[in-house]
Motif scaffolding. Structure first.
Motif, PDB file in Angstrom:
ATOM      1  N   UNK A 144     -14.858 -36.094  40.439  1.00 50.03           N
ATOM      2  CA  UNK A 144     -14.070 -37.266  40.055  1.00 50.03           C
ATOM      3  C   UNK A 144     -12.808 -36.881  39.295  1.00 50.03           C
ATOM      4  N   UNK A 145     -12.874 -35.782  38.495  1.00 44.75           N
ATOM      5  CA  UNK A 145     -11.680 -35.300  37.807  1.00 44.75           C
ATOM      6  C   UNK A 145     -10.675 -34.758  38.817  1.00 44.75           C
ATOM      7  N   UNK A 146     -11.149 -33.987  39.797  1.00 45.89           N
ATOM      8  CA  UNK A 146     -10.242 -33.445  40.811  1.00 45.89           C
ATOM      9  C   UNK A 146      -9.583 -34.567  41.617  1.00 45.89           C
ATOM     10  N   UNK A 147     -10.361 -35.595  41.971  1.00 49.99           N
ATOM     11  CA  UNK A 147      -9.780 -36.727  42.706  1.00 49.99           C
ATOM     12  C   UNK A 147      -8.683 -37.406  41.880  1.00 49.99           C
ATOM     13  N   UNK A 148      -8.937 -37.570  40.582  1.00 53.61           N
ATOM     14  CA  UNK A 148      -7.951 -38.223  39.721  1.00 53.61           C
ATOM     15  C   UNK A 148      -6.670 -37.394  39.635  1.00 53.61           C
ATOM     16  N   UNK A 149      -6.806 -36.084  39.557  1.00 50.63           N
ATOM     17  CA  UNK A 149      -5.626 -35.224  39.494  1.00 50.63           C
ATOM     18  C   UNK A 149      -4.869 -35.224  40.825  1.00 50.63           C
ATOM     19  N   UNK A 150      -5.592 -35.225  41.928  1.00 45.61           N
ATOM     20  CA  UNK A 150      -4.936 -35.319  43.241  1.00 45.61           C
ATOM     21  C   UNK A 150      -4.169 -36.625  43.366  1.00 45.61           C
ATOM     22  N   UNK A 151      -4.735 -37.711  42.886  1.00 46.38           N
ATOM     23  CA  UNK A 151      -4.057 -39.007  42.946  1.00 46.38           C
ATOM     24  C   UNK A 151      -2.777 -39.008  42.122  1.00 46.38           C
ATOM     25  N   UNK A 152      -2.732 -38.188  41.065  1.00 47.15           N
ATOM     26  CA  UNK A 152      -1.539 -38.123  40.227  1.00 47.15           C
ATOM     27  C   UNK A 152      -0.464 -37.233  40.848  1.00 47.15           C
ATOM     28  N   UNK A 183     -21.025 -30.358  51.771  1.00 50.09           N
ATOM     29  CA  UNK A 183     -19.659 -30.379  52.290  1.00 50.09           C
ATOM     30  C   UNK A 183     -19.233 -31.784  52.716  1.00 50.09           C
ATOM     31  N   UNK A 184     -20.147 -32.530  53.309  1.00 50.17           N
ATOM     32  CA  UNK A 184     -19.795 -33.891  53.738  1.00 50.17           C
ATOM     33  C   UNK A 184     -19.407 -34.762  52.544  1.00 50.17           C
ATOM     34  N   UNK A 233     -11.567 -32.190  50.055  1.00 53.89           N
ATOM     35  CA  UNK A 233     -11.105 -31.001  50.765  1.00 53.89           C
ATOM     36  C   UNK A 233      -9.965 -31.309  51.719  1.00 53.89           C
ATOM     37  N   UNK A 234      -9.967 -32.513  52.287  1.00 50.76           N
ATOM     38  CA  UNK A 234      -8.946 -32.870  53.270  1.00 50.76           C
ATOM     39  C   UNK A 234      -7.554 -32.980  52.665  1.00 50.76           C
ATOM     40  N   UNK A 249      -7.803 -28.488  55.649  1.00 49.23           N
ATOM     41  CA  UNK A 249      -6.697 -28.069  56.510  1.00 49.23           C
ATOM     42  C   UNK A 249      -5.813 -26.990  55.895  1.00 49.23           C
ATOM     43  N   UNK A 250      -6.007 -26.711  54.600  1.00 46.97           N
ATOM     44  CA  UNK A 250      -5.159 -25.742  53.919  1.00 46.97           C
ATOM     45  C   UNK A 250      -5.648 -24.320  54.066  1.00 46.97           C
ATOM     46  N   UNK A 251      -5.050 -23.430  53.286  1.00 45.86           N
ATOM     47  CA  UNK A 251      -5.433 -22.024  53.290  1.00 45.86           C
ATOM     48  C   UNK A 251      -6.829 -21.867  52.702  1.00 45.86           C
TER      49      UNK A 251
END
Length: 340
Positions: free
Chosen positions: A171-179, A200-201, A207-208, A241-243
């Motif tokens: 949830x922290x990573x999602x919040x940072x991605x949204x920012x 993974x699912x 991850x996307x 899709x990234x490295x």
């Protein structure tokens, strides 16, 4: 000034027993600090998003700031830890997780505080395994009570070019991605156990959105159980899709080549290892810089390997900066010359 690069992660105080028994007490660390220093070896300034306890060494903070660390995204909490991590390494660089004690416990138990013999190391490990931590405030507890939030990030940092998400809860990573992601930032992540304990699912939406994903060997095997490393990277490539690269410690890293559908091996930089703590974090910081500068995952891994080699030669997140009194700019110039 908007920092070119930002790392998001923790600030901790750790105790280390190196493979030769050398003890490093109360060393300033944390995946946020190690990641930032890994990037500072290539860039003059890096921003940090973190939460810090009142007991985090202020002298270390001053050294990190003078080395180029921008603390505009750090929230200081009026709280002191009563327990800190212990990292005890064997000859292969492996360590046992989950060991902790109050800072003065080693001396109170009658052990030397500079170097332990092999038998003393074994005794101290058993003491740590047996002790109760029920009423102690550890960094894990502090982090759970004070999760990182985009509210603490300076608004201008939305325009930073690249961001490293050190191990955090999803949830922290999602919040940072949204920012950061809407501003066009390159965003990469180091999963840690926080992501590796999920399927993974479950991680697919996160991850996307990533431009790179950098698990350790242990984490990759947890994410894709029963697969060899090559097959596991192939499976992971369907989600991200990234490295992609898997960190292999002293053996270097494997980087996934999407064109040939095969992994490429990147060796670790030869160096004398004093303290392996933070090697993977600093690798990710260097990888971020390399990916931003070259756009090539193999080249990025070479940047990461060089950053890791600087970190493991010293105790503590600021050890490499202490060894180069001119600061990160001198380190970055030297590293750039060696990488050509």
């Amino acid at each position: 000034m908007i920092p070119d690069l930002v790392t998001v992660g923790g600030l901790t105080v750790d105790n280390v027993v190196a493979a030769d028994g050398t003890v490093g007490l109360a060393k300033a660390g944390g995946n946020g600090a190690y990641s930032a220093v890994g990037a500072l070896m290539w860039r003059p300034a890096v921003g940090l998003v973190s939460a810090a306890v009142a007991s985090y060494p202020r002298e270390t903070i001053r050294r990190l700031e003078s080395g180029g660390l921008d603390l505009g995204g750090v929230v200081w909490r009026d709280e002191e830890l009563t327990s800190s991590n212990w990292f005890i390494y064997d000859a292969e660089g492996r360590r046992e997780e989950g060991l902790s004690s109050p800072p003065g416990a080693l001396a109170e138990a009658g052990f030397p505080t500079d170097r332990l013999s092999p038998s003393q190391t074994s005794q101290w490990r058993e003491i740590l395994r047996a002790r109760s931590t029920t009423n102690e405030i550890s960094y894990s507890e502090f982090r759970n009570r004070h999760p990182l939030s985009q509210r603490q990030i300076p608004p201008a940092w939305k325009d930073t070019r690249a961001v490293l998400l050190a191990p955090s809860q999803p949830d922290v990573m999602h919040e940072m991605l949204d920012f950061f992601k809407p501003g066009g930032a390159v965003v990469i992540a180091d999963p840690g156990w926080q992501l590796a304990e999920h399927k993974l699912d479950q991680l697919a939406p996160l991850l996307s959105k990533l431009d790179a994903f950098l698990p350790s060997e242990v984490e990759l095997r947890a994410l894709v159980p029963g697969a060899d490393l090559e097959h596991a990277l192939r499976v992971l490539s369907d989600y991200c899709p990234g490295a992609l690269a898997v960190k292999l410690g002293a053996k270097g890293s494997l980087v996934w080549n999407r064109v040939t559908d095969t992994p490429a091996s990147v060796p670790a930089e030869a160096t004398e290892t004093v303290d392996p703590t933070g090697a993977g974090d600093s690798f990710c910081g260097g990888f971020l810089v390399g990916l931003l500068e070259t756009g090539d995952a193999v080249q990025a891994a070479r940047f990461g390997s060089m950053s890791a080699s600087r970190i493991v030669a010293h105790f503590g997140a600021d050890g490499a900066l202490l060894a180069h009194p001119d600061g990160a700019s001198a380190l970055s110039q030297k590293a750039a010359m060696e990488c050509r």
